[in-house]
Design a protein around this motif. Structure first.
Motif, mmCIF file in Angstrom:
data_model
loop_
_atom_site.group_PDB
_atom_site.id
_atom_site.type_symbol
_atom_site.label_atom_id
_atom_site.label_comp_id
_atom_site.label_asym_id
_atom_site.label_seq_id
_atom_site.Cartn_x
_atom_site.Cartn_y
_atom_site.Cartn_z
ATOM 1 N N GLY A 280 26.768 51.747 10.393
ATOM 2 C CA GLY A 280 26.392 51.469 9.011
ATOM 3 C C GLY A 280 25.846 50.078 8.739
ATOM 4 O O GLY A 280 25.661 49.711 7.584
ATOM 5 N N PHE A 281 25.569 49.319 9.795
ATOM 6 C CA PHE A 281 25.000 47.990 9.582
ATOM 7 C C PHE A 281 23.490 48.088 9.469
ATOM 8 O O PHE A 281 22.854 48.823 10.218
ATOM 9 C CB PHE A 281 25.380 47.040 10.727
ATOM 10 C CG PHE A 281 26.852 46.736 10.767
ATOM 11 C CD1 PHE A 281 27.412 45.839 9.875
ATOM 12 C CD2 PHE A 281 27.672 47.357 11.681
ATOM 13 C CE1 PHE A 281 28.773 45.567 9.901
ATOM 14 C CE2 PHE A 281 29.039 47.100 11.715
ATOM 15 C CZ PHE A 281 29.580 46.203 10.819
ATOM 16 N N SER A 282 22.921 47.325 8.541
ATOM 17 C CA SER A 282 21.472 47.339 8.352
ATOM 18 C C SER A 282 20.822 46.465 9.427
ATOM 19 O O SER A 282 21.451 45.551 9.962
ATOM 20 C CB SER A 282 21.117 46.809 6.965
ATOM 21 O OG SER A 282 21.327 45.406 6.913
ATOM 22 N N PRO A 283 19.530 46.705 9.712
ATOM 23 C CA PRO A 283 18.820 45.833 10.651
ATOM 24 C C PRO A 283 18.865 44.363 10.226
ATOM 25 O O PRO A 283 18.966 43.474 11.068
ATOM 26 C CB PRO A 283 17.392 46.371 10.639
ATOM 27 C CG PRO A 283 17.547 47.813 10.264
ATOM 28 C CD PRO A 283 18.707 47.840 9.296
ATOM 29 N N ALA A 284 18.817 44.101 8.925
ATOM 30 C CA ALA A 284 18.875 42.710 8.443
ATOM 31 C C ALA A 284 20.233 42.084 8.766
ATOM 32 O O ALA A 284 20.303 40.917 9.173
ATOM 33 C CB ALA A 284 18.613 42.654 6.941
ATOM 34 N N GLN A 285 21.320 42.840 8.592
ATOM 35 C CA GLN A 285 22.654 42.322 8.911
ATOM 36 C C GLN A 285 22.776 42.035 10.406
ATOM 37 O O GLN A 285 23.326 41.007 10.805
ATOM 38 C CB GLN A 285 23.743 43.317 8.497
ATOM 39 C CG GLN A 285 23.948 43.420 7.012
ATOM 40 C CD GLN A 285 24.918 44.526 6.656
ATOM 41 O OE1 GLN A 285 24.837 45.632 7.189
ATOM 42 N NE2 GLN A 285 25.842 44.225 5.757
ATOM 43 N N VAL A 286 22.267 42.938 11.227
ATOM 44 C CA VAL A 286 22.338 42.767 12.675
ATOM 45 C C VAL A 286 21.523 41.546 13.093
ATOM 46 O O VAL A 286 21.988 40.699 13.859
ATOM 47 C CB VAL A 286 21.861 44.035 13.409
ATOM 48 C CG1 VAL A 286 21.797 43.798 14.914
ATOM 49 C CG2 VAL A 286 22.783 45.218 13.095
ATOM 50 N N GLY A 287 20.298 41.429 12.577
ATOM 51 C CA GLY A 287 19.448 40.293 12.922
ATOM 52 C C GLY A 287 20.080 38.975 12.521
ATOM 53 O O GLY A 287 20.060 37.996 13.279
ATOM 54 N N SER A 288 20.673 38.940 11.342
ATOM 55 C CA SER A 288 21.326 37.727 10.867
ATOM 56 C C SER A 288 22.504 37.360 11.765
ATOM 57 O O SER A 288 22.685 36.195 12.127
ATOM 58 C CB SER A 288 21.798 37.941 9.422
ATOM 59 O OG SER A 288 22.508 36.818 8.963
ATOM 60 N N ALA A 289 23.310 38.346 12.140
ATOM 61 C CA ALA A 289 24.467 38.088 13.006
ATOM 62 C C ALA A 289 24.014 37.598 14.378
ATOM 63 O O ALA A 289 24.597 36.656 14.928
ATOM 64 C CB ALA A 289 25.317 39.347 13.142
ATOM 65 N N LEU A 290 22.970 38.217 14.932
ATOM 66 C CA LEU A 290 22.487 37.799 16.248
ATOM 67 C C LEU A 290 21.979 36.362 16.207
ATOM 68 O O LEU A 290 22.277 35.560 17.101
ATOM 69 C CB LEU A 290 21.394 38.742 16.747
ATOM 70 C CG LEU A 290 21.823 40.181 17.069
ATOM 71 C CD1 LEU A 290 20.616 41.003 17.496
ATOM 72 C CD2 LEU A 290 22.908 40.209 18.130
ATOM 73 N N ARG A 291 21.235 36.013 15.164
ATOM 74 C CA ARG A 291 20.739 34.630 15.036
ATOM 75 C C ARG A 291 21.899 33.656 14.880
ATOM 76 O O ARG A 291 21.908 32.577 15.487
ATOM 77 C CB ARG A 291 19.784 34.518 13.846
ATOM 78 C CG ARG A 291 18.412 35.114 14.115
ATOM 79 C CD ARG A 291 17.427 34.799 12.998
ATOM 80 N NE ARG A 291 17.865 35.311 11.704
ATOM 81 C CZ ARG A 291 17.649 36.555 11.277
ATOM 82 N NH1 ARG A 291 17.009 37.428 12.044
ATOM 83 N NH2 ARG A 291 18.064 36.942 10.086
#
Length: 65
Positions: free
Chosen positions: A44-55
């Motif tokens: 249920g995580f959005s691509p924006a949430q994943v990208g932010s966490a990875l950065r």
């Protein structure tokens, strides 16, 4: 009978990092990015949430993308 305290709800980036850590298993093996993205999307995580966490965690030198 008092009810138990509510479970702590981590920030999305904390939850995402926890899932990635679990996927890596003992020793922190690398996880293919497409697999990680599929698992996180299914949770249920959005691509924006994943990208932010990875950065965020890459900037802290905790993980490498």
């Amino acid at each position: 009978d008092p009810s138990p305290p509510p479970a702590r709800c981590p920030r999305p980036s904390e939850a995402i990092f926890g899932i990635l850590r679990d996927l890596g298993g003992p020793g922190g093996r690398s996880v293919p990015l497409p697999h990680a993205l599929a698992v996180l999307g299914a949770r249920g995580f959005s691509p924006a949430q994943v990208g932010s966490a990875l950065r965020e965690y890459e900037a802290l030198n905790v993980l490498q993308v």
